[in-house]
Design an enzyme around this catalytic site. Sequence first.
Site, PDB file in Angstrom:
ATOM      1  N   ASP A  67       0.999  -1.174   0.159  1.00 21.99           N
ATOM      2  CA  ASP A  67      -0.010  -0.060   0.337  1.00 21.99           C
ATOM      3  C   ASP A  67       0.818   0.478  -0.158  1.00 21.99           C
ATOM      4  O   ASP A  67       1.468   1.433   1.047  1.00 21.99           O
ATOM      5  CB  ASP A  67      -1.017   0.145   1.017  1.00 21.99           C
ATOM      6  CG  ASP A  67      -1.695   0.887   1.341  1.00 21.99           C
ATOM      7  OD1 ASP A  67      -1.400   2.360   0.217  1.00 21.99           O
ATOM      8  OD2 ASP A  67      -2.410   1.203   2.031  1.00 21.99           O
ATOM      9  N   VAL A  68       1.186   2.271  -1.033  1.00 19.12           N
ATOM     10  CA  VAL A  68       2.410   3.218  -1.207  1.00 19.12           C
ATOM     11  C   VAL A  68       1.602   3.975  -0.662  1.00 19.12           C
ATOM     12  O   VAL A  68       2.426   5.554  -0.440  1.00 19.12           O
ATOM     13  CB  VAL A  68       2.002   3.928  -2.696  1.00 19.12           C
ATOM     14  CG1 VAL A  68       2.769   2.707  -3.659  1.00 19.12           C
ATOM     15  CG2 VAL A  68       0.554   4.135  -3.364  1.00 19.12           C
ATOM     16  N   ASN A  94       4.028   3.819  -9.844  1.00 16.40           N
ATOM     17  CA  ASN A  94       3.199   3.912 -11.191  1.00 16.40           C
ATOM     18  C   ASN A  94       2.065   4.010 -10.522  1.00 16.40           C
ATOM     19  O   ASN A  94       0.475   4.205 -11.502  1.00 16.40           O
ATOM     20  CB  ASN A  94       4.176   1.985 -12.121  1.00 16.40           C
ATOM     21  CG  ASN A  94       2.234   2.040 -12.320  1.00 16.40           C
ATOM     22  OD1 ASN A  94       2.019   2.940 -13.804  1.00 16.40           O
ATOM     23  ND2 ASN A  94       1.735   1.139 -12.238  1.00 16.40           N
ATOM     24  N   TYR A 159      -7.320  15.163  -9.838  1.00 20.22           N
ATOM     25  CA  TYR A 159      -6.337  14.479 -10.554  1.00 20.22           C
ATOM     26  C   TYR A 159      -5.061  14.522 -11.663  1.00 20.22           C
ATOM     27  O   TYR A 159      -4.023  14.236 -10.826  1.00 20.22           O
ATOM     28  CB  TYR A 159      -7.047  13.279 -11.655  1.00 20.22           C
ATOM     29  CG  TYR A 159      -6.451  12.102 -12.415  1.00 20.22           C
ATOM     30  CD1 TYR A 159      -5.619  11.309 -11.410  1.00 20.22           C
ATOM     31  CD2 TYR A 159      -6.658  12.462 -13.971  1.00 20.22           C
ATOM     32  CE1 TYR A 159      -5.050  10.367 -12.113  1.00 20.22           C
ATOM     33  CE2 TYR A 159      -5.188  11.558 -14.484  1.00 20.22           C
ATOM     34  CZ  TYR A 159      -4.511  10.617 -13.750  1.00 20.22           C
ATOM     35  OH  TYR A 159      -3.429   9.614 -14.205  1.00 20.22           O
ATOM     36  N   LYS A 163      -1.675  15.405 -10.123  1.00 23.86           N
ATOM     37  CA  LYS A 163       0.077  14.854 -11.642  1.00 23.86           C
ATOM     38  C   LYS A 163       0.216  16.115 -11.747  1.00 23.86           C
ATOM     39  O   LYS A 163       1.593  16.376 -11.783  1.00 23.86           O
ATOM     40  CB  LYS A 163      -1.444  14.773 -12.398  1.00 23.86           C
ATOM     41  CG  LYS A 163      -2.090  13.020 -12.717  1.00 23.86           C
ATOM     42  CD  LYS A 163      -0.622  11.764 -11.996  1.00 23.86           C
ATOM     43  CE  LYS A 163      -1.115  10.834 -11.732  1.00 23.86           C
ATOM     44  NZ  LYS A 163      -0.782   9.598 -11.105  1.00 23.86           N
ATOM     45  N   VAL A 192      -4.717   5.665 -21.560  1.00 23.26           N
ATOM     46  CA  VAL A 192      -4.198   4.760 -21.743  1.00 23.26           C
ATOM     47  C   VAL A 192      -5.466   3.445 -21.678  1.00 23.26           C
ATOM     48  O   VAL A 192      -6.546   3.508 -20.738  1.00 23.26           O
ATOM     49  CB  VAL A 192      -3.461   3.943 -20.697  1.00 23.26           C
ATOM     50  CG1 VAL A 192      -2.337   2.703 -21.164  1.00 23.26           C
ATOM     51  CG2 VAL A 192      -1.670   4.732 -20.969  1.00 23.26           C
TER      52      VAL A 192
END
Length: 289
Positions: A67-68, A94, A159, A163, A192
């Site tokens: 879990d980052v 990522n 979002y 970023k 993507v």
Amino acid sequence: MSAHERLDGTVVAVTGAARGVGLATARRLAAAGAAVALGDLDADAVKAAAESIAARTGAMTVGIPLDVTNRPWFAAFLDDAEKALGPLDVLVNNAGVMWAGPFAEEPDAVAERQFGVNVFGVLHGMKLVLPRMRERGCGHVITIASAAGRIAPPGQACYAATKHAVYGYCAAVREELCGTGVHLSVVLPGVVDTSFAAGPATGAASRRLTPEQVAEAVLGVALRPRFEVWVPGRNGIVVRLAALLPQRAQDALYRALVPNQLRTDPLAGLAYESSVFCDSEFGDADEIR
């Protein structure tokens, strides 16, 4: 692949690696000769992914739950990866999550989760791994950001903010690392084709990328470090040229080319958003772009 295009002897860790871009990246780097540690919140999926890559490529791999957003957990992930594979040469940040919709309708918990995974997940990794790399005088952190790190699509306000934050953080830390032998890179892909992008549109001038295209870009920058990598490259040219235009012309260009996420089908990304944001534990929070 020539000897100059391989990563033999390189130890890599990839976060959010159970599926999507993370999985494609782990596969591509392993195929190039790297030993790869895969991290993801989905413990079963990440272990299966590591085993599949090892069977396919013959590379040394290990799948480790991660879990980052939890810094001690991230530290343990790095320790376990190095115990299994050796000192880490490359970290690929990522893991990420996304919500699309009108800014005023975004639940606070969803906004906080995006900052937790997309921003603090990256910060945790960098703060933990960069001192190790700087001490050795070598290493490379590659962060999968987004084209939204330089532009701001309507319907993705939070979002895009995460970023932008990641891009600015990496740019500043890169200056601090100047002369240390440690490299920082940000990869800026368009939309993507994964479950991460089930709802979002792509824009008038672009097609959806495959995870493999992004993975190829990661391999390229791992072999030849540079700071900013656009996928596809023409997007970077458009952004740089747009910066030279008057505001009115710049607005018109972006409205023509940048996808307006408020115009997409609100049900298209429902399954993804439900799995990531609606569970009491936010589901597979390291689902990737």
